[in-house]
Design a protein around this motif. Structure first.
Motif, short mmCIF file in Angstrom:
data_model
loop_
_atom_site.label_atom_id
_atom_site.label_comp_id
_atom_site.label_asym_id
_atom_site.label_seq_id
_atom_site.Cartn_x
_atom_site.Cartn_y
_atom_site.Cartn_z
N ILE A 1 -2.77 12.31 -4.14
CA ILE A 1 -2.06 11.87 -3.76
C ILE A 1 -1.75 11.81 -2.07
CG2 ILE A 1 0.62 9.84 -3.58
CD1 ILE A 1 -0.81 9.11 -5.74
N VAL A 2 -0.20 13.27 -1.90
CA VAL A 2 0.22 14.25 -0.94
C VAL A 2 -0.72 13.88 -0.06
CG1 VAL A 2 1.82 15.96 -0.11
CG2 VAL A 2 2.27 15.20 -2.49
N ARG A 3 -1.71 15.05 0.48
CA ARG A 3 -2.84 15.14 0.96
C ARG A 3 -3.26 14.18 1.39
NH1 ARG A 3 -7.99 15.21 1.67
NH2 ARG A 3 -8.81 14.45 -0.73
N VAL A 4 -3.50 12.97 0.29
CA VAL A 4 -4.21 11.68 1.53
C VAL A 4 -3.36 10.94 2.19
CG1 VAL A 4 -5.61 9.49 0.90
CG2 VAL A 4 -6.06 11.74 0.24
N THR A 5 -2.06 10.82 1.97
CA THR A 5 -1.44 9.69 2.50
C THR A 5 -1.03 10.51 4.17
OG1 THR A 5 0.74 11.15 1.73
CG2 THR A 5 0.20 8.45 0.59
N CYS B 1 6.69 3.31 0.49
CA CYS B 1 7.63 3.27 1.47
C CYS B 1 7.06 1.06 2.00
CB CYS B 1 8.00 3.63 2.38
SG CYS B 1 9.21 4.95 1.31
N HIS B 2 7.88 0.61 2.95
CA HIS B 2 7.49 -0.37 3.84
C HIS B 2 7.30 0.56 5.26
CE1 HIS B 2 10.77 -1.12 6.02
NE2 HIS B 2 11.52 -1.23 4.10
N THR B 3 7.69 1.31 5.64
CA THR B 3 7.78 2.02 6.72
C THR B 3 5.87 2.63 7.25
OG1 THR B 3 8.25 3.86 5.47
CG2 THR B 3 9.76 2.58 6.96
N GLY B 4 5.47 2.71 6.07
CA GLY B 4 4.36 3.06 6.00
C GLY B 4 2.83 1.65 6.63
N SER B 5 3.38 0.17 6.16
CA SER B 5 3.04 -1.17 6.56
C SER B 5 3.02 -1.52 7.98
CB SER B 5 2.90 -1.80 5.68
OG SER B 5 2.77 -1.85 3.46
N GLU B 6 4.20 -0.63 8.54
CA GLU B 6 4.40 -0.81 9.53
C GLU B 6 3.69 0.18 10.84
OE1 GLU B 6 9.27 -1.94 9.54
OE2 GLU B 6 9.31 -0.27 8.00
N MET B 7 3.77 1.54 9.59
CA MET B 7 3.23 2.67 11.18
C MET B 7 1.57 1.66 11.04
SD MET B 7 4.78 6.25 9.10
CE MET B 7 3.58 6.41 9.67
N LEU B 8 0.88 1.54 9.94
CA LEU B 8 -0.11 1.17 10.22
C LEU B 8 -0.23 0.11 11.22
CD1 LEU B 8 -3.54 0.62 9.05
CD2 LEU B 8 -2.59 -0.25 7.35
N TYR B 9 0.34 -1.20 10.31
CA TYR B 9 -0.03 -1.91 11.96
C TYR B 9 0.66 -2.02 13.81
CZ TYR B 9 2.12 -7.00 14.22
OH TYR B 9 1.50 -7.36 15.26
N GLU B 10 1.57 -1.17 14.09
CA GLU B 10 1.72 -0.20 15.22
C GLU B 10 -0.29 0.92 15.71
OE1 GLU B 10 4.22 -1.32 17.16
OE2 GLU B 10 4.66 -2.48 15.88
N LYS B 11 -0.06 1.78 14.69
CA LYS B 11 -0.77 2.42 15.39
C LYS B 11 -2.34 2.32 15.33
CE LYS B 11 1.92 6.82 14.28
NZ LYS B 11 2.54 7.91 13.80
N PRO C 1 0.54 -1.77 0.39
CA PRO C 1 0.19 -0.48 0.21
C PRO C 1 0.54 0.85 -0.28
CG PRO C 1 0.00 -0.90 2.44
CD PRO C 1 0.57 -1.70 1.61
N LEU C 2 -0.11 2.46 -1.00
CA LEU C 2 0.96 3.81 -0.45
C LEU C 2 0.85 4.55 0.41
CD1 LEU C 2 2.79 5.25 -2.34
CD2 LEU C 2 1.22 6.47 -4.11
N LEU C 3 1.34 4.46 0.92
CA LEU C 3 1.30 4.75 2.94
C LEU C 3 2.00 6.28 2.92
CD1 LEU C 3 -0.48 2.22 4.64
CD2 LEU C 3 -2.00 3.65 3.51
N VAL C 4 3.07 5.96 2.80
CA VAL C 4 3.95 6.36 2.87
C VAL C 4 5.31 6.58 1.29
CG1 VAL C 4 6.30 7.35 4.04
CG2 VAL C 4 4.55 6.52 5.08
N MET D 1 10.18 10.56 -4.53
CA MET D 1 9.08 10.64 -5.83
C MET D 1 7.91 11.87 -5.15
SD MET D 1 8.06 6.40 -6.18
CE MET D 1 6.37 7.45 -7.41
N ILE D 2 8.83 12.08 -3.72
CA ILE D 2 7.21 12.95 -3.21
C ILE D 2 7.33 14.92 -4.25
CG2 ILE D 2 7.07 14.27 -1.12
CD1 ILE D 2 8.42 12.50 0.52
N PRO D 3 6.99 14.96 -4.46
CA PRO D 3 6.31 16.72 -5.40
C PRO D 3 7.19 17.69 -4.48
CG PRO D 3 4.57 14.95 -5.79
CD PRO D 3 5.41 14.51 -3.93
N SER D 4 8.17 18.55 -5.03
CA SER D 4 8.59 19.35 -4.34
C SER D 4 7.15 20.82 -3.52
CB SER D 4 9.13 20.30 -5.24
OG SER D 4 8.65 21.08 -6.48
N LYS D 5 6.97 20.94 -2.52
CA LYS D 5 6.19 21.93 -2.84
C LYS D 5 6.19 23.48 -2.90
CE LYS D 5 6.17 20.53 2.29
NZ LYS D 5 5.81 21.72 3.82
N LEU D 6 6.88 23.45 -4.05
CA LEU D 6 7.14 24.67 -5.19
C LEU D 6 6.52 24.68 -5.91
CD1 LEU D 6 8.68 27.53 -6.23
CD2 LEU D 6 10.15 25.92 -7.03
#
Length: 332
Positions: free
Chosen positions: A238-242, A268-278, A169-172, A177-182
């Motif tokens: 994608i930025v807003r919803v993640t 990032c697999h860290t997103g899946s890890e965050m979901l599992y923890e929280k 899942p695209l959670l992070v 790939m993160i679009p610049s705020k500019l």
């Protein structure tokens, strides 16, 4: 345009499996397929189902599947749909707005909440039908479809779903790939005029999603795959919803299974890890499987032995949950 570092590709076959006619292929897989369109206030969406070939075979549960960014339900994504149907599940999928054969500008999701609600309206209509209302029901999402699946869960009435299944899942968003705020601010100053522009920087990371080169070639020639640069509005969403989902993981209360590769370059697999923890789901009802060295596309793009491992873990989890919740449905 094919991903970089690939030789010129031959014309695509009519189906991801080759030339075999659809009905013959599905029969060889032990499933039957149907296609239709579903009218919604936001446009018409293309839908499909995959059911066990034997119409007298009892269905264990219903699974509603959502594909990822730029993809659709009619090419390699079917591999996961067919697998679940072979296991005895009724599977339903819908092309997201702006994807595949659904209405909307190709590759554009300017309102992800609306896109989620549109597919959800179809899923709920099936879930509440007489045929399936008493069966366990699961939402499954891959990549960006995993993100949208969590939105669908948030939008649903309590007790609608028995659980969630998420593949990469695209959670992070990966940092590169993160679009610049500019960029987002600059296009935002055009009062929405630039929202549909295919103008965002393209990191060309598709090749990092698929480990098996032969499978990459097949995915690359999907005639419905969006191949342009990311559209401004889609990346903004994608930025807003993640960010939104990350701040609301604790609202996830149902059982879930999450599969993620540790070498995933697109989510990032860290997103899946965050979901599992929280998530407040009971510990015995949530499973996180991290697959060492696997890329983003676990079912469509890994070598066959790796795919079999992931599918085996998925089957063990849903079989156990379907039996658990199915017995409840029977006694109610």
């Amino acid at each position: 345009m094919p991903p970089p570092n690939l030789p010129p590709l031959p014309p695509p076959p009519p189906f991801f499996w080759g030339e075999t006619p659809e009905e013959e292929y599905y029969k060889s897989q032990g499933v039957r397929n149907s296609k239709s369109h579903f009218e919604t206030p936001n446009g018409k969406i293309f839908t499909q189902s995959w059911l066990p070939l034997d119409e007298d075979q009892p269905v264990k549960a219903v699974v509603f599947m959502t594909h990822g960014y730029g993809s659709d339900s009619s090419w390699c994504f079917q591999k996961i749909c067919i697998a679940y149907a072979k296991w005895g599940y009724a599977v339903f999928a819908a092309d997201l707005l702006g994807h595949g054969r659904s209405d909307g500008l190709h590759g554009y999701i300017g309102d992800m909440d609306k896109a989620a609600a549109t597919s959800l309206s179809y899923f709920v209509s099936v879930r509440r039908s007489e045929e399936y209302s008493n069966l366990p029901a699961f939402l499954l999402g891959e990549s960006m479809g995993g993100l949208i699946t969590i939105l669908m869960y948030f939008q649903s009435d309590p007790d609608t779903w028995s659980g969630l299944i998420l593949s990469s899942p695209l959670l992070v968003i990966p940092e590169g790939m993160i679009p610049s705020k500019l960029h987002l601010t600059m296009y935002g100053l055009l009062f929405g005029l630039a929202d549909t522009w295919a103008a965002m920087p393209d990191s060309r990371m598709v090749a990092k999603a698929i480990k098996d080169v032969e499978k990459l070639k097949i995915i690359a020639v999907n005639p419905k795959r969006y191949t342009g640069k990311p559209r401004v509005g889609t990346m903004r969403e994608i930025v807003r919803v993640t960010n939104y989902v990350q701040n609301n993981f604790e609202k996830v209360k149902v059982p879930f299974f999450v599969a993620h590769g540790t070498s995933d370059g697109l989510a990032c697999h860290t997103g899946s890890e965050m979901l599992y923890e929280k998530a407040v789901t009971a510990k015995e009802d949530k499973v996180l499987k991290l697959y060492e060295g696997m890329y983003h596309s676990l079912i469509q793009g890994e070598p066959d032995d790796a795919v079999a491992l992931v599918l085996g873990d998925m089957k063990a989890w849903i079989d156990e949950k379907a039996q658990k919740f199915g017995s409840k449905c029977t006694t109610d």
